[in-house]
Design a protein around this motif. Structure first.
Motif, mmCIF file in Angstrom:
data_model
loop_
_atom_site.group_PDB
_atom_site.id
_atom_site.type_symbol
_atom_site.label_atom_id
_atom_site.label_comp_id
_atom_site.label_asym_id
_atom_site.label_seq_id
_atom_site.Cartn_x
_atom_site.Cartn_y
_atom_site.Cartn_z
ATOM 1 N N GLY A 126 0.818 -1.213 0.000
ATOM 2 C CA GLY A 126 0.000 0.000 0.000
ATOM 3 C C GLY A 126 0.845 1.253 0.000
ATOM 4 N N ALA A 127 0.250 2.341 -0.412
ATOM 5 C CA ALA A 127 0.947 3.619 -0.493
ATOM 6 C C ALA A 127 1.394 4.070 0.891
ATOM 7 C CB ALA A 127 0.025 4.675 -1.110
ATOM 8 N N GLY A 128 2.589 4.607 0.949
ATOM 9 C CA GLY A 128 3.100 5.138 2.214
ATOM 10 C C GLY A 128 3.837 4.129 3.058
ATOM 11 N N VAL A 129 3.719 2.838 2.733
ATOM 12 C CA VAL A 129 4.433 1.829 3.512
ATOM 13 C C VAL A 129 5.799 1.607 2.873
ATOM 14 C CG1 VAL A 129 4.381 -0.534 4.357
ATOM 15 C CG2 VAL A 129 2.249 0.737 4.105
ATOM 16 N N PHE A 130 6.866 1.738 3.666
ATOM 17 C CA PHE A 130 8.243 1.618 3.192
ATOM 18 C C PHE A 130 8.483 2.547 2.006
ATOM 19 C CE2 PHE A 130 7.189 -2.503 5.086
ATOM 20 C CZ PHE A 130 8.120 -2.520 6.095
ATOM 21 N N GLY A 131 7.950 3.791 2.110
ATOM 22 C CA GLY A 131 8.171 4.772 1.055
ATOM 23 C C GLY A 131 7.452 4.424 -0.229
ATOM 24 N N GLY A 132 6.416 3.573 -0.149
ATOM 25 C CA GLY A 132 5.667 3.199 -1.341
ATOM 26 C C GLY A 132 6.359 2.135 -2.171
ATOM 27 N N GLU A 133 7.542 1.619 -1.700
ATOM 28 C CA GLU A 133 8.298 0.647 -2.474
ATOM 29 C C GLU A 133 7.835 -0.776 -2.234
ATOM 30 O OE1 GLU A 133 12.401 1.149 -1.598
ATOM 31 O OE2 GLU A 133 12.472 3.227 -2.250
ATOM 32 N N GLY A 134 6.993 -0.987 -1.225
ATOM 33 C CA GLY A 134 6.588 -2.341 -0.901
ATOM 34 C C GLY A 134 7.623 -3.034 -0.036
ATOM 35 N N PHE A 135 7.429 -4.327 0.142
ATOM 36 C CA PHE A 135 8.305 -5.103 1.019
ATOM 37 C C PHE A 135 9.135 -6.059 0.186
ATOM 38 C CE2 PHE A 135 8.988 -8.668 4.086
ATOM 39 C CZ PHE A 135 9.777 -7.964 4.968
ATOM 40 N N LEU A 136 10.449 -5.990 0.322
ATOM 41 C CA LEU A 136 11.365 -6.800 -0.472
ATOM 42 C C LEU A 136 12.266 -7.610 0.429
ATOM 43 C CD1 LEU A 136 12.545 -4.157 -3.105
ATOM 44 C CD2 LEU A 136 10.972 -6.041 -3.519
ATOM 45 N N LEU A 137 12.521 -8.853 0.026
ATOM 46 C CA LEU A 137 13.506 -9.691 0.692
ATOM 47 C C LEU A 137 14.508 -10.171 -0.348
ATOM 48 C CD1 LEU A 137 11.255 -11.914 3.003
ATOM 49 C CD2 LEU A 137 12.825 -10.111 3.749
ATOM 50 N N GLN A 138 15.772 -10.163 0.020
ATOM 51 C CA GLN A 138 16.821 -10.704 -0.829
ATOM 52 C C GLN A 138 17.097 -12.148 -0.426
ATOM 53 O OE1 GLN A 138 19.907 -7.842 0.145
ATOM 54 N NE2 GLN A 138 19.649 -6.820 -1.813
ATOM 55 N N ARG A 139 17.278 -13.014 -1.422
ATOM 56 C CA ARG A 139 17.659 -14.402 -1.153
ATOM 57 C C ARG A 139 19.173 -14.530 -1.287
ATOM 58 N NH1 ARG A 139 15.119 -19.182 -0.878
ATOM 59 N NH2 ARG A 139 13.156 -18.248 -1.622
ATOM 60 N N ILE A 140 19.813 -14.957 -0.230
ATOM 61 C CA ILE A 140 21.258 -15.179 -0.230
ATOM 62 C C ILE A 140 21.481 -16.680 -0.331
ATOM 63 C CG2 ILE A 140 23.415 -14.862 1.030
ATOM 64 C CD1 ILE A 140 22.066 -12.526 2.502
ATOM 65 N N GLY A 141 22.039 -17.117 -1.450
ATOM 66 C CA GLY A 141 22.214 -18.548 -1.695
ATOM 67 C C GLY A 141 23.585 -18.848 -2.260
ATOM 68 N N GLY A 142 23.686 -20.004 -2.900
ATOM 69 C CA GLY A 142 24.954 -20.416 -3.483
ATOM 70 C C GLY A 142 25.828 -21.150 -2.482
ATOM 71 N N GLN A 143 27.120 -20.924 -2.580
ATOM 72 C CA GLN A 143 28.095 -21.621 -1.743
ATOM 73 C C GLN A 143 29.187 -20.641 -1.334
ATOM 74 O OE1 GLN A 143 28.329 -25.398 -1.240
ATOM 75 N NE2 GLN A 143 29.626 -24.658 0.416
ATOM 76 N N GLY A 144 29.419 -20.514 -0.021
ATOM 77 C CA GLY A 144 30.495 -19.650 0.449
ATOM 78 C C GLY A 144 30.117 -18.954 1.737
ATOM 79 N N ARG A 145 30.669 -17.783 1.945
ATOM 80 C CA ARG A 145 30.392 -16.979 3.136
ATOM 81 C C ARG A 145 29.886 -15.606 2.709
ATOM 82 N NH1 ARG A 145 33.626 -16.454 8.783
ATOM 83 N NH2 ARG A 145 32.451 -18.368 9.002
ATOM 84 N N ALA A 146 28.852 -15.142 3.402
ATOM 85 C CA ALA A 146 28.304 -13.804 3.163
ATOM 86 C C ALA A 146 28.312 -13.034 4.466
ATOM 87 C CB ALA A 146 26.886 -13.890 2.596
ATOM 88 N N TRP A 147 28.355 -11.712 4.350
ATOM 89 C CA TRP A 147 28.282 -10.848 5.523
ATOM 90 C C TRP A 147 27.056 -9.956 5.367
ATOM 91 C CZ3 TRP A 147 32.686 -12.302 3.085
ATOM 92 C CH2 TRP A 147 33.684 -12.896 3.866
ATOM 93 N N VAL A 148 26.271 -9.852 6.430
ATOM 94 C CA VAL A 148 25.044 -9.059 6.398
ATOM 95 C C VAL A 148 25.080 -8.024 7.514
ATOM 96 C CG1 VAL A 148 23.669 -10.916 5.394
ATOM 97 C CG2 VAL A 148 23.806 -10.698 7.877
ATOM 98 N N GLN A 149 24.322 -6.929 7.311
ATOM 99 C CA GLN A 149 24.197 -5.904 8.335
ATOM 100 C C GLN A 149 22.724 -5.720 8.662
ATOM 101 O OE1 GLN A 149 25.512 -2.015 7.050
ATOM 102 N NE2 GLN A 149 24.898 -2.367 4.927
ATOM 103 N N LEU A 150 22.397 -5.785 9.944
ATOM 104 C CA LEU A 150 21.048 -5.553 10.423
ATOM 105 C C LEU A 150 21.086 -4.373 11.376
ATOM 106 C CD1 LEU A 150 19.831 -9.222 11.044
ATOM 107 C CD2 LEU A 150 19.689 -7.851 8.962
ATOM 108 N N SER A 151 19.983 -3.640 11.488
ATOM 109 C CA SER A 151 20.002 -2.376 12.212
ATOM 110 C C SER A 151 19.453 -2.513 13.629
ATOM 111 C CB SER A 151 19.201 -1.314 11.441
ATOM 112 O OG SER A 151 17.896 -1.769 11.160
ATOM 113 N N GLY A 152 20.081 -1.768 14.541
ATOM 114 C CA GLY A 152 19.676 -1.813 15.939
ATOM 115 C C GLY A 152 20.206 -3.053 16.631
ATOM 116 N N GLU A 153 19.507 -3.461 17.691
ATOM 117 C CA GLU A 153 19.843 -4.705 18.375
ATOM 118 C C GLU A 153 19.226 -5.880 17.627
ATOM 119 O OE1 GLU A 153 21.927 -4.921 20.821
ATOM 120 O OE2 GLU A 153 22.129 -2.745 21.065
#
Length: 241
Positions: A126-153
């Motif tokens: 809906g309009a106004g939620v997450f700046g009107g961009e909607g909700f997106l999730l990235q899939r991290i797959g494959g083989q190896g090591r990835a580093w992620v950053q999450l905000s707050g605690e």
């Protein structure tokens, strides 16, 4: 290859590479690097081999271009600073259940060359939620090591089979690919209209681990709005009477 996270509230990820080793990051993520690190920017990387793959990656909230950082002739290091107060941590990725991850858009920092980054979930709320961009999730797959950053605690939950947790979508940081995910609405008309918690909730069903983050970017932006410069006369709410 060795990695180390410096700091606490605004951490910095430092990756030390041996000659010939490479990590791949989204464009614009670099903070600093040693002289022996060679940069190569293109649409390839994170599992895509051309323009079409890069376009799909950008639709997941990633960047169209990726940059490879390679140590040439001698060891070197490359560093990436967090965008928001929070945490940076590694995850080991493999092509088997429980070793793939879905993460909030822009949470991916870097990964080894075998790690892939694609769209995991996309829905307009809906309009106004997450700046009107909607909700997106990235899939991290494959083989190896990835580093992620999450905000707050960061609050992890280990869900048992069939166990359900519901959360404001902005608090969803990351979860294992064994967790079932969907969007539901807040129950009750009064709750929807007067509850003040929004209309939508994310619903996660075990088994698997879920990482929730305490500082959704939309709530941070809302908290800062009163202190931003106003259009009238260029006055800021911080200094206005």
């Amino acid at each position: 290859m060795q990695d180390r996270v410096h700091g606490t509230v605004m951490p910095v990820l430092d990756i030390t590479l041996n000659p010939g080793e490479t990590v791949c990051a989204e464009s614009g993520e670099l903070s600093w690097m040693s002289a022996s690190i060679q940069m190569t920017t293109s649409t390839q990387g994170a599992g895509s081999s051309g323009v079409f793959g890069a376009l799909k990656r950008s639709l997941s909230g990633g960047t169209f271009f990726m940059t490879n950082y390679t140590a040439v002739n001698q060891p070197g290091s490359v560093s990436f600073a967090a965008h928001l107060p929070g945490q940076i941590f590694p995850v080991d990725v493999a092509p088997q259940p429980g070793y793939g991850f879905l993460a909030h858009r822009r949470s991916y920092v870097a990964g080894t060359t075998g790690v892939t980054l694609t769209t995991g979930f996309q829905q307009r709320l809906g309009a106004g939620v997450f700046g009107g961009e909607g909700f997106l999730l990235q899939r991290i797959g494959g083989q190896g090591r990835a580093w992620v950053q999450l905000s707050g605690e960061i609050v992890p939950y280990d869900l048992q089979p069939g166990q359900v947790i519901r959360a404001h979508p902005g608090h969803i940081g990351m979860f294992q690919d064994t967790v079932q995910f969907g969007i539901t609405t807040v129950p009750g008309i009064r709750n929807k209209l007067f509850g003040g918690d929004g209309i939508f909730l994310a619903e996660l069903t075990g088994p698997g681990r879920v990482w929730l983050q305490s500082l959704p970017i939309d709530r941070l932006a809302h908290s800062l709005t009163p202190y931003l410069p106003q259009n009238e006369g260029g006055r800021s709410g911080l200094f206005s009477n």
